[in-house]
Design a protein around this motif. Structure first.
Motif, PDB file in Angstrom:
ATOM      1  N   PHE A   1      10.934   0.170  12.636  1.00  0.00           N
ATOM      2  CA  PHE A   1       9.440   0.420  12.447  1.00  0.00           C
ATOM      3  C   PHE A   1       9.329   1.021  11.060  1.00  0.00           C
ATOM      4  O   PHE A   1       9.725   1.645  10.763  1.00  0.00           O
ATOM      5  CB  PHE A   1       8.907   1.558  13.519  1.00  0.00           C
ATOM      6  CG  PHE A   1       9.443   1.227  15.002  1.00  0.00           C
ATOM      7  CD1 PHE A   1       8.584   0.522  15.656  1.00  0.00           C
ATOM      8  CD2 PHE A   1      10.736   1.697  15.527  1.00  0.00           C
ATOM      9  CE1 PHE A   1       8.824   0.183  17.058  1.00  0.00           C
ATOM     10  CE2 PHE A   1      11.049   1.223  16.928  1.00  0.00           C
ATOM     11  CZ  PHE A   1      10.093   0.653  17.614  1.00  0.00           C
ATOM     12  N   GLU A   2       8.042   0.529  10.618  1.00  0.00           N
ATOM     13  CA  GLU A   2       7.750   1.257   9.435  1.00  0.00           C
ATOM     14  C   GLU A   2       5.966   0.920   9.509  1.00  0.00           C
ATOM     15  O   GLU A   2       5.398   0.267   9.991  1.00  0.00           O
ATOM     16  CB  GLU A   2       8.349   0.194   8.189  1.00  0.00           C
ATOM     17  CG  GLU A   2       7.959  -0.903   8.023  1.00  0.00           C
ATOM     18  CD  GLU A   2       8.776  -1.606   6.929  1.00  0.00           C
ATOM     19  OE1 GLU A   2       7.966  -1.976   5.796  1.00  0.00           O
ATOM     20  OE2 GLU A   2       9.842  -1.499   6.835  1.00  0.00           O
ATOM     21  N   ALA A   3       5.452   1.882   8.720  1.00  0.00           N
ATOM     22  CA  ALA A   3       4.063   2.114   8.373  1.00  0.00           C
ATOM     23  C   ALA A   3       3.591   0.872   7.677  1.00  0.00           C
ATOM     24  O   ALA A   3       4.281   0.509   6.859  1.00  0.00           O
ATOM     25  CB  ALA A   3       3.538   3.282   7.829  1.00  0.00           C
ATOM     26  N   PRO A   4       2.497  -0.117   7.932  1.00  0.00           N
ATOM     27  CA  PRO A   4       2.067  -1.034   7.188  1.00  0.00           C
ATOM     28  C   PRO A   4       1.188  -0.498   5.997  1.00  0.00           C
ATOM     29  O   PRO A   4       0.740   0.538   5.969  1.00  0.00           O
ATOM     30  CB  PRO A   4       0.716  -1.614   8.175  1.00  0.00           C
ATOM     31  CG  PRO A   4       0.547  -0.707   9.125  1.00  0.00           C
ATOM     32  CD  PRO A   4       1.638   0.428   9.120  1.00  0.00           C
ATOM     33  N   ASP A   5       1.369  -1.280   4.973  1.00  0.00           N
ATOM     34  CA  ASP A   5       0.801  -1.035   3.496  1.00  0.00           C
ATOM     35  C   ASP A   5      -0.415  -1.592   3.402  1.00  0.00           C
ATOM     36  O   ASP A   5      -0.396  -2.789   3.103  1.00  0.00           O
ATOM     37  CB  ASP A   5       1.896  -1.158   2.573  1.00  0.00           C
ATOM     38  CG  ASP A   5       1.441  -0.942   1.194  1.00  0.00           C
ATOM     39  OD1 ASP A   5       0.259  -0.459   0.811  1.00  0.00           O
ATOM     40  OD2 ASP A   5       2.055  -1.085   0.180  1.00  0.00           O
ATOM     41  N   GLU A   6      -1.519  -0.990   3.567  1.00  0.00           N
ATOM     42  CA  GLU A   6      -2.974  -1.805   3.671  1.00  0.00           C
ATOM     43  C   GLU A   6      -3.201  -2.252   2.000  1.00  0.00           C
ATOM     44  O   GLU A   6      -4.242  -2.812   1.647  1.00  0.00           O
ATOM     45  CB  GLU A   6      -3.950  -0.943   3.980  1.00  0.00           C
ATOM     46  CG  GLU A   6      -3.731  -0.724   5.477  1.00  0.00           C
ATOM     47  CD  GLU A   6      -5.393   0.039   6.262  1.00  0.00           C
ATOM     48  OE1 GLU A   6      -6.174   0.285   5.497  1.00  0.00           O
ATOM     49  OE2 GLU A   6      -4.816   0.147   7.428  1.00  0.00           O
ATOM     50  N   THR A   7      -2.417  -1.798   0.961  1.00  0.00           N
ATOM     51  CA  THR A   7      -2.755  -2.036  -0.338  1.00  0.00           C
ATOM     52  C   THR A   7      -2.095  -3.469  -0.512  1.00  0.00           C
ATOM     53  O   THR A   7      -2.660  -4.483  -1.212  1.00  0.00           O
ATOM     54  CB  THR A   7      -2.032  -1.359  -1.471  1.00  0.00           C
ATOM     55  OG1 THR A   7      -2.560   0.131  -0.992  1.00  0.00           O
ATOM     56  CG2 THR A   7      -2.306  -1.772  -2.924  1.00  0.00           C
ATOM     57  N   ARG A   8      -0.741  -3.647   0.226  1.00  0.00           N
ATOM     58  CA  ARG A   8      -0.252  -4.982   0.116  1.00  0.00           C
ATOM     59  C   ARG A   8      -0.926  -5.949   0.999  1.00  0.00           C
ATOM     60  O   ARG A   8      -0.813  -7.170   1.058  1.00  0.00           O
ATOM     61  CB  ARG A   8       1.339  -4.871   0.064  1.00  0.00           C
ATOM     62  CG  ARG A   8       1.885  -4.390  -1.265  1.00  0.00           C
ATOM     63  CD  ARG A   8       3.496  -4.351  -1.417  1.00  0.00           C
ATOM     64  NE  ARG A   8       3.763  -3.518   0.016  1.00  0.00           N
ATOM     65  CZ  ARG A   8       4.727  -4.095   0.822  1.00  0.00           C
ATOM     66  NH1 ARG A   8       5.232  -5.282   0.680  1.00  0.00           N
ATOM     67  NH2 ARG A   8       5.171  -3.329   1.985  1.00  0.00           N
ATOM     68  N   PHE A   9      -1.389  -5.317   2.157  1.00  0.00           N
ATOM     69  CA  PHE A   9      -1.963  -6.285   3.455  1.00  0.00           C
ATOM     70  C   PHE A   9      -3.180  -5.754   3.469  1.00  0.00           C
ATOM     71  O   PHE A   9      -3.518  -5.054   4.707  1.00  0.00           O
ATOM     72  CB  PHE A   9      -0.997  -5.954   4.565  1.00  0.00           C
ATOM     73  CG  PHE A   9       0.269  -6.451   4.383  1.00  0.00           C
ATOM     74  CD1 PHE A   9       0.730  -7.815   4.293  1.00  0.00           C
ATOM     75  CD2 PHE A   9       1.406  -5.580   4.254  1.00  0.00           C
ATOM     76  CE1 PHE A   9       2.098  -8.212   4.110  1.00  0.00           C
ATOM     77  CE2 PHE A   9       2.796  -5.906   3.812  1.00  0.00           C
ATOM     78  CZ  PHE A   9       2.966  -7.291   3.962  1.00  0.00           C
ATOM     79  N   PRO A  10      -4.201  -5.898   2.513  1.00  0.00           N
ATOM     80  CA  PRO A  10      -5.463  -5.563   2.672  1.00  0.00           C
ATOM     81  C   PRO A  10      -6.317  -6.223   3.959  1.00  0.00           C
ATOM     82  O   PRO A  10      -7.372  -5.427   4.416  1.00  0.00           O
ATOM     83  CB  PRO A  10      -6.382  -6.082   1.311  1.00  0.00           C
ATOM     84  CG  PRO A  10      -5.317  -7.284   0.874  1.00  0.00           C
ATOM     85  CD  PRO A  10      -3.833  -6.756   1.463  1.00  0.00           C
TER      86      PRO A  10
END
Lengths: 400, 400
Positions: A308-317
């Motif tokens: 599990f890892e937190a999604p990165d909203e910068t790379r996945f806007p």
């Protein structure tokens, strides 16, 4: 054959129509129906497809459908010929699809991809069938309208998407107040480990290689960009009547946990399985009974680990855009979806870069604003068309 | 305070008795009751403890119990004195415990550890209370008898052990035929990675360091040897009316997935949470409603990973003994449990080695054989006593 294998012990066959029967949802639905007893368990009122007339006619003969419909007006003759001598009725065109959806059946599999699925699914909902929902637009673009039609008809809404089906399986609707959050899992796609700069350079071919599920080009790219997950967030909000802040996304590369529900006592309930869409389809077709299916069983010792890892909203806007759409309401779901379709095409044609897709969709959402919550299908078509036009203009402006 | 925090909106307080209130289950139960509204939500009919009279009296005053019972006859005077002026009734001894258990209440928390919990819990079951079950012997040693008493009384059986509570949360009892298997998770304890030779050399001090849960010495050693898991397998078989081969164990070191249920459509449903027994206690106390509890919520990004491995029945022979007991039936559960208590004491006193515990229990099971399925409590006491005597003889024989 053991008890539980057939769904209709001592009952009449369940009547069903399958929209989008030549696609992957449709083919798997017919396979599940075969496993559940075929004609003894289900009578097929109608099936529909588009361009693959040969397969549509073959399916119609094999499952002894009463009616086969192609969405393409110009293929009526071909379908009619392919069905000659079978006694199966043939029809063609969008209005024939809606007419088929209005036939009286117990259950409709709504497997048509895109905006074309909206009108027939709304019609089936209004008619009162249970809806096994695999079309995203009904909720993303037409959430409140779709719910209104479901309420009118009185059928049950059963999601077929693996994430929403997982949530449905562990969502206690008798205790809505105790649901704190839902946690949608996302594989993270092939670019999970890339930097922002690397993601700018991504090509359509690289985006199409999805690690867990065998999918088509468009859905693979939507998965890689997480536009797919963005749409699922909006769908989940409508499906389970949640607030935007109750919807979380977690990256889970193995895609074994299909999604989870967090409760007020600290419990998190999860549905897990191998990546085989027949589980969700079977669940939707036989609810509230659970069928026996020849799906590969999970072996946890072989799995060895789940990450599990937190999604990165910068790379996945797109995940951030989904929050904007959920919080803004109105037509933003339809606008996000319509604009996304156009930028996706432009990316496939290599007219824009991977991260430009979300930039353009955000610009379109900004420019158009939420507007009024749609109360009829025409206003959704209008928002979709306007969003596509705006997105096209933005793409053209960047090309200059 | 939000709706859902209190369990008794517009209803009378739920009456409850707490057996073993000074132990860890009991203390956590009182804490949960406080969080759920205290006296507004629950009226405490009786609480019981054993040697810790000061704590028992303090708890009785704090929760305004009607009756406090010490299991130790000789401490009656002490308890009476400690409660003087409170108006709380005092009682002592095993028969006073049974009498307390026969009082008319909605729910009984059965938190007494060991065989001492059997008689009062059977009495409460027969009386018709819902049983929040934290005592293992009721199912391991007296499974069918306990079920008979539950059927007579008509109360609900709600397991408090985190594994069985997890299964209960995702077990669809309306669709028993669709349940293929349950998967009990086991942390694997501190010796998960040791070789067979290393395990022979293990000391009680090393076995007592349990990685995830803060536990007492005996339960820590039972966890390290997996005798604890063996008893849970037998409990699960009785609780959920399963066949032995439907019960699997998987090593899961993080203890986040508390257990799982596998269904005939390929779905596996799981309950996850932080290691806080209040979730299971709250679930059992307020079923079918789900309470709001101040339990730490799971953060999957922080967890980062969950691991699984197959248990090794050569290094952890109690798992094999559990299968023998389940398949053999009769008194084998009581025999396994009784012999286990004696070898555990002998290991703590360093009279036998770590792996000798299972060897001796197996010998006792072999020698005694299953016998008849017990139909009364006395026959269970007899089997337990005989198993302890046989185990004692085996230990003595090895010491020579």
């Amino acid at each position: 054959m053991s008890i539980g294998t057939h769904v209709n012990i001592n009952t009449a066959p369940r009547s069903i129509s399958i929209f989008g029967s030549t696609g992957s949802i449709g083919c798997n639905t017919l396979d599940v129906i075969d496993h559940l007893g075929g004609r003894d368990a289900f009578s097929i009122a109608a099936i529909s497809g588009r361009g693959n007339i040969d397969l549509l006619a073959k399916q119609a003969r094999d499952c002894e459908a009463a009616l086969a419909v192609t969405a393409d007006d110009s293929r009526y003759r071909d379908l009619k010929d392919a069905l000659s001598g079978s006694g199966i009725e043939a029809a063609a065109g969008p209005s024939a699809l809606v007419e088929a959806a209005e036939r009286d059946v117990d259950c409709v599999m709504a497997g048509i991809v895109g905006m074309a699925g909206l009108a027939p699914t709304l019609a089936a909902a209004r008619r009162g069938a249970d809806i096994a929902l695999a079309n995203k637009e009904c909720l993303v673009s037409a959430g409140s309208l779709f719910h209104r039609e479901m309420d009118t008809g009185g059928g049950r809404l059963l999601p077929v998407d693996s994430e929403h089906n997982a949530i449905q399986q562990v969502f206690d609707s008798n205790q809505r107040d105790s649901v704190e959050r839902i946690i949608l899992t996302a594989s993270g796609g092939p670019f999970r480990g890339l930097s922002l700069d690397e993601m700018r350079q991504v090509t359509p071919a690289r985006a199409a290689a999805h690690p867990n599920w065998d999918m088509g080009l468009k859905i693979s790219i939507d998965s890689a960009s997480m536009f797919n997950k963005a749409l699922e967030m909006i769908e989940a909000m409508h499906l389970f009547a949640l607030r935007p802040e109750q919807i979380e996304v977690i990256i889970h590369p193995q895609s074994i946990i299909h999604s989870m529900v967090g409760y007020s006592d600290g419990s998190v309930l999860a549905q897990l399985g191998t990546p085989d869409m027949r589980t969700a389809i079977g669940y939707a077709l036989t609810y509230p009974r659970r069928p026996h299916l020849p799906v590969e069983r999970l072996n946890f010792a072989e799995l060895a680990r789940l990450d599990f890892e937190a999604p990165d909203e910068t790379r996945f806007p797109p995940l951030r855009l989904a929050r904007l759409a959920m919080e803004g309401g109105g037509q933003l779901g339809a606008i996000l979806n319509g604009a996304k379709e156009v930028v996706l095409e432009a990316f496939i044609e290599e007219r824009i870069g991977f991260l430009e897709m979300a930039e353009i969709v955000e610009t379109v959402m900004d420019r158009m604003g939420p507007g009024e919550t749609p109360t009829d299908i025409q206003s959704i078509y209008d928002a979709d068309r306007d969003a596509r036009r705006h997105a096209g203009e933005q793409i053209a402006a960047r090309a200059r």
